[in-house]
Scaffold this active site. Structure first.
Site, PDB file in Angstrom:
ATOM      1  N   GLU A 356       0.851  -1.174   0.000  1.00 50.76           N
ATOM      2  CA  GLU A 356       0.000   0.000   0.000  1.00 50.76           C
ATOM      3  C   GLU A 356       0.899   1.240   0.000  1.00 50.76           C
ATOM      4  OE1 GLU A 356      -3.408  -0.586   2.400  1.00 50.76           O
ATOM      5  OE2 GLU A 356      -4.376   1.230   1.666  1.00 50.76           O
ATOM      6  N   GLU A 628      -1.932   0.540  13.358  1.00 51.49           N
ATOM      7  CA  GLU A 628      -3.144   0.907  12.631  1.00 51.49           C
ATOM      8  C   GLU A 628      -4.393   0.648  13.483  1.00 51.49           C
ATOM      9  OE1 GLU A 628      -3.602  -1.314   9.033  1.00 51.49           O
ATOM     10  OE2 GLU A 628      -4.972   0.170   8.181  1.00 51.49           O
TER      11      GLU A 628
HETATM   12  C1  BGC Z   1      -5.177   2.753   4.846  1.00 51.24           C
HETATM   13  C2  BGC Z   1      -5.709   3.791   5.784  1.00 51.24           C
HETATM   14  C3  BGC Z   1      -6.596   4.649   4.940  1.00 51.24           C
HETATM   15  C4  BGC Z   1      -7.770   3.774   4.625  1.00 51.24           C
HETATM   16  C5  BGC Z   1      -8.935   4.430   3.999  1.00 51.24           C
HETATM   17  C6  BGC Z   1      -6.316   1.887   4.478  1.00 51.24           C
HETATM   18  O1  BGC Z   1      -5.988   0.814   3.720  1.00 51.24           O
HETATM   19  O2  BGC Z   1      -4.100   2.057   5.366  1.00 51.24           O
HETATM   20  O3  BGC Z   1      -4.874   4.333   6.666  1.00 51.24           O
HETATM   21  O4  BGC Z   1      -6.902   5.882   5.395  1.00 51.24           O
HETATM   22  O5  BGC Z   1      -7.349   2.634   3.906  1.00 51.24           O
HETATM   23  O6  BGC Z   1      -9.723   3.575   3.329  1.00 51.24           O
END
Ligand code: BGC
Length: 833
Positions: A356, A628
């Site tokens: 990501e 997270e």
């Molecule tokens: C990210 C987040 C992001 C979110 C929003 C995730 O996969 O890691 O931090 O803001 O998606 O959909």
């Protein structure tokens, strides 16, 4: 440089490269003659891909992962290096290695590559200033190229380097490049080039191995003691063809190396020895988010001294520090700093380890006040905002991730898309420079006007997609948007804030008509919000901590409502046992909302709670960065199985802003810290805090100490600032106005300070359990009346359970029991205050 001065060509190999994840990096070279004294030699470098340039056998500069990641077709950063000292008389050799990087390689969680180009390309322009004339060496058809020892180079998957394929002298004169092939020119919009001098990505620190671990299954794993972004440098000596593999991961599970949090980003570097001599390896065109490295195939014994973790990120200037008497809070703060470092590799990202690593807007928006305190982010965020701005205009929407590589358009959503407004606003507050508002005005305005078309007739934003209070811990694991707080309440609350920021921006920039328009809009949205969600008395129809936190901190309530809302919020927070019950939208604000409404004690309890979900729980699992999810690693030591469990996400580290403002005591009262608020809120078990911050005017220092009922507060203010000081715990609630210079106060606390609060039958058991005398008496009463049935002050329900509720479960509870309980919670005369 003006556009017409970019006179080189982009060049690319004549052979196909870049479409397969297993493609090698490309080497380019050319020689040229120098006749006469060069007074100054300047090299301009960029690439579609990643580039490391070389001149006469030396690597140019100390930048890595150049040119970083921007919205390349609009803005491609050119690095500038003074290379005068590398120039030789006669023949010189100029070269570069180009990897796939963000432009060509795989980016995003949907396994797509070639977002910007299907092959890499190089741009060099060497300006030679002879004093009376200039000459330029350009990338053009005279360059030669080849592949070399870098067999694979992927940001997500790692690098493969086969030293048997080394090409000694490839970047020097006299090298035989007859076996190399020619190059082709490559079309790329020259208007995209800009000279970027801000905060290059560099190696900023080297960490040594803390422990060489043999796992239960017999694997060899290095522990660097810190989760970070970067890579490992290794030294080895062994037989030709020996292959050493380094696998990276953030965590161990039950003692075993566990790369689950990387998802599909394999993060494996492989080095193949050429043999005989001591060899040193370090990858170039990848980076990993890791703390642990599993080593395979190392010749001889794996010794820690042969491995170093190289920390890599944008080399920004540190501007903020906080230290307190509580070592757990210090660790939390340090984790926030490390998560910021790990997620500022050229641009602000959600996480640095998995498939990501994208510029998620909402994460940055939530974290902005913390980021601006810790580091000078004008360069990195200024650049990122330019990308946001330009893509916003091109695409017609604010991308959820900037630069945008998502497969579908991003509908507007609070906290993410409104970064277009709130980030320029925040940068203006921090640095006091109107330019950031001027530069982003059209994007700010475009966003608000777009949302305006989506409001209902009353002014509510109650249609369409919203992330809501993303990752509320009470949301189902597979639906992070399904939290307790109505997502349209979140949307309209944020819109109240952003329309006001917009109106104020229009006023500051002298756009009178816009100012009137946005002021009216702000008013309309606010009225609609109050009408729909707030009772006259100050309760919110959606009884959640996030709902109260937004209404309180965004200033949406009148005084009476604010007080009531504060009480409701404090009760909710107590009921949750001071566990976190908020997501991305609410978490950064709950502590502020509590302290702003006189519930500093609950704010501290929320901050200091250690059981999951809480700010300090991850520490008990050895966290060295912010996670997270609060339960990214669960109490049994296993990873949360949701597939979204990064251990390095700065978003929820936004709580550090509260620590800076309320523990450190530094508040921003006017843009650029021209007016400063000094108001430490002494609480928890804290006995001192020390804060330093480099404002645009210079350094502010605040130091307070609580010792033997005496408070000392010391403040240092830079020239050009003034401050309003609220003396903490001062018996007369003193507020003082001071100017630049050093100030110190010392005073005794009133006798009443520290007196026990009044407990009632409604006080949560958890709070009673925090008072050892009271709890001791209470447990004795229970032992006496209900032998064998002890009360539990630490159970998950203890935050919402109280004596009242217990008595409700005991039909016909005796008067004696009630009296005993009453006595147990009443402080006795003999107890020290
Ligand atoms: C990210 C987040 C992001 C979110 C929003 C995730 O996969 O890691 O931090 O803001 O998606 O959909």
């Amino acid at each position: 440089m003006t556009q017409s001065q970019w006179i080189s060509d982009f060049i690319t190999p004549a052979f196909p490269v870049g479409q397969s994840p297993r493609d090698p990096a490309v080497y380019f070279r050319k020689t040229f003659q120098i006749q006469g004294k060069v007074q100054k030699a300047t090299l301009y470098v960029t690439a579609i891909g990643l580039v490391e340039s070389h001149l006469n056998g030396e690597t140019v500069g100390d930048e890595v992962l150049a040119p970083g990641w921007t919205s390349y077709r609009n803005r491609l950063k050119v690095s500038v290096h003074d290379v005068t000292h590398l120039i030789q008389q006669g023949e010189n050799a100029l070269g570069a290695i180009v990897g796939e990087g963000w432009a060509v390689g795989r980016v995003g969680y949907d396994n797509r590559r070639n977002h910007y180009s299907d092959r890499p390309a190089l741009y060099l322009q060497l300006e030679l200033d002879y004093g009376n004339r200039t000459e330029t060496v350009c990338t053009d058809h005279t360059f030669r190229c080849n592949t070399g020892p870098i067999l694979e180079n992927s940001l997500y998957d790692g690098e493969v380097y086969d030293a048997r394929l080394d090409m000694p002298g490839w970047d020097q004169k006299g090298f035989d490049d007859r076996g190399w092939t020619g190059v082709e020119t490559f079309e790329w919009p020259r208007e995209s080039l800009f000279v970027g001098t801000f905060d290059p990505i560099r190696r900023t620190q080297h960490l040594s191995v803390q422990e060489v671990i043999t796992t239960p299954s017999g694997k060899t794993v290095l522990d660097f003691g810190q989760n970070l972004s970067g890579w490992v440098r290794l030294t080895a000596q062994g037989e030709r063809g020996t292959e050493i593999t380094l696998r990276h991961a953030e965590t161990l599970t039950h003692g075993e190396f566990d790369p689950t949090t990387l998802r599909s980003a394999t993060s494996v570097d492989r080095f193949i020895l050429k043999g005989d001599e001591v060899e040193v390896f370090e990858p170039r065109f990848t980076f990993h988010g890791f703390r642990y490295v599993q080593v395979e195939g190392y010749p001889g014994q794996v010794k820690g001294e042969n491995f170093t973790a190289v920390v890599v990120h944008s080399d920004m200037r540190r501007t903020g520090w906080l230290e307190t008497s509580n070592h757990k809070l210090n660790q939390l703060h340090q984790n926030v700093v490390w998560s910021m470092r790990g997620n500022f590799v050229g641009l602000p990202t959600d996480c640095p380890q998995r498939d990501e690593r994208l510029g998620w807007t909402g994460d940055m928006n939530a974290f902005a006040p913390t980021a601006t305190f810790l580091y000078d982010v004008r360069g990195v965020l200024g650049s990122w905002l330019e990308d946001l701005n330009v893509e916003h205009h091109q695409k017609g929407f604010v991308p959820w991730v900037v630069p945008d590589v998502l497969a579908t358009p991003s509908p507007p959503t609070a906290l993410w898309s409104d970064t277009a407004v709130s980030l320029p606003w925040r940068l203006y507050q921090q640095y006091g420079d109107l330019k950031v508002l001027q530069d982003n005005y059209s994007s700010m305005k475009k966003f608000i006007l777009d949302v305006e078309t989506r409001l209902d007739e009353t002014g509510l934003w109650n249609r369409g997609f919203q992330f809501g209070d993303w990752l509320d811990p009470d949301a189902p694991m597979d639906n992070p948007m399904g939290g307790k707080t109505d997502r349209y309440l979140v949307a309209s609350a944020y819109l109240c804030k952003t329309t006001r920021e917009m109106a104020e921006t229009a006023r500051l920039l002298g756009h009178a008509e816009d100012h009137t328009h946005f002021e009216q809009l702000a008013c309309r949205v606010h009225q609609a919000f109050l009408h729909e969600y707030i009772t006259g008395a100050g309760r919110i129809v959606n009884e959640s901590s996030t709902a109260y936190a937004l209404a309180i901190t965004f200033g949406l309530l009148n005084e009476q409502q604010q007080t009531r809302a504060g009480k409701q919020l404090a009760q909710l927070v107590q009921k949750a046992g001071h566990h976190i019950s908020t997501g991305f939208a609410g978490t950064p604000l709950v502590v502020h909302a509590l302290s702003q409404t006189g519930h500093l004690d609950d704010a501290y309890r929320l901050l200091l709670e250690e059981t999951c979900p809480s700010f300090l729980y991850p520490l008990s699992q050895g966290a060295t960065t912010v996670w997270e999810r609060w339960d990214s690693i669960r109490e049994d030591g296993t990873l949360n199985p949701s597939g979204m469990t990064s251990l390095n996400h700065f978003a929820l580290g936004a709580v550090a802003d509260w620590m800076h403002q309320n523990i450190g005591g530094l508040q921003l009262l006017a843009p650029g810290y021209q007016k400063i608020g000094i108001q430490p809120g002494i609480g928890g078990d804290l006995t001192f805090a020390r804060l330093r911050h480099l404002t645009p005017h210079g350094e502010v220092q605040i130091h307070w100490e609580l010792k033997e009922q005496t408070v000392t507060l010391e403040v240092q203010l830079p020239e050009g600032t003034e401050a309003e000081v609220v003396l903490p715990l001062h018996p007369d609630n003193q507020i003082l106005q001071v100017t630049a210079g050093h100030h110190q106060w010392r005073y005794h606390l009133p006798e009443t300070h520290g007196e026990k609060p009044e407990y009632t039958f409604d006080t949560p058991l958890k709070i009673l359990a925090g008072d050892p005398d009271v709890w001791g008496r209470l447990t004795r009463v229970f032992e006496h009346h209900f032998p064998g049935y002890p009360i539990d002050g630490n159970s998950p329900e203890a935050g919402s359970m109280n004596i009242h509720l217990i008595l409700n479960h005991i039909p016909g509870a005796s008067q004696q029991l009630q009296d005993d309980l009453k006595n147990a919670i009443t402080p006795t005369e003999t107890e020290p205050a």
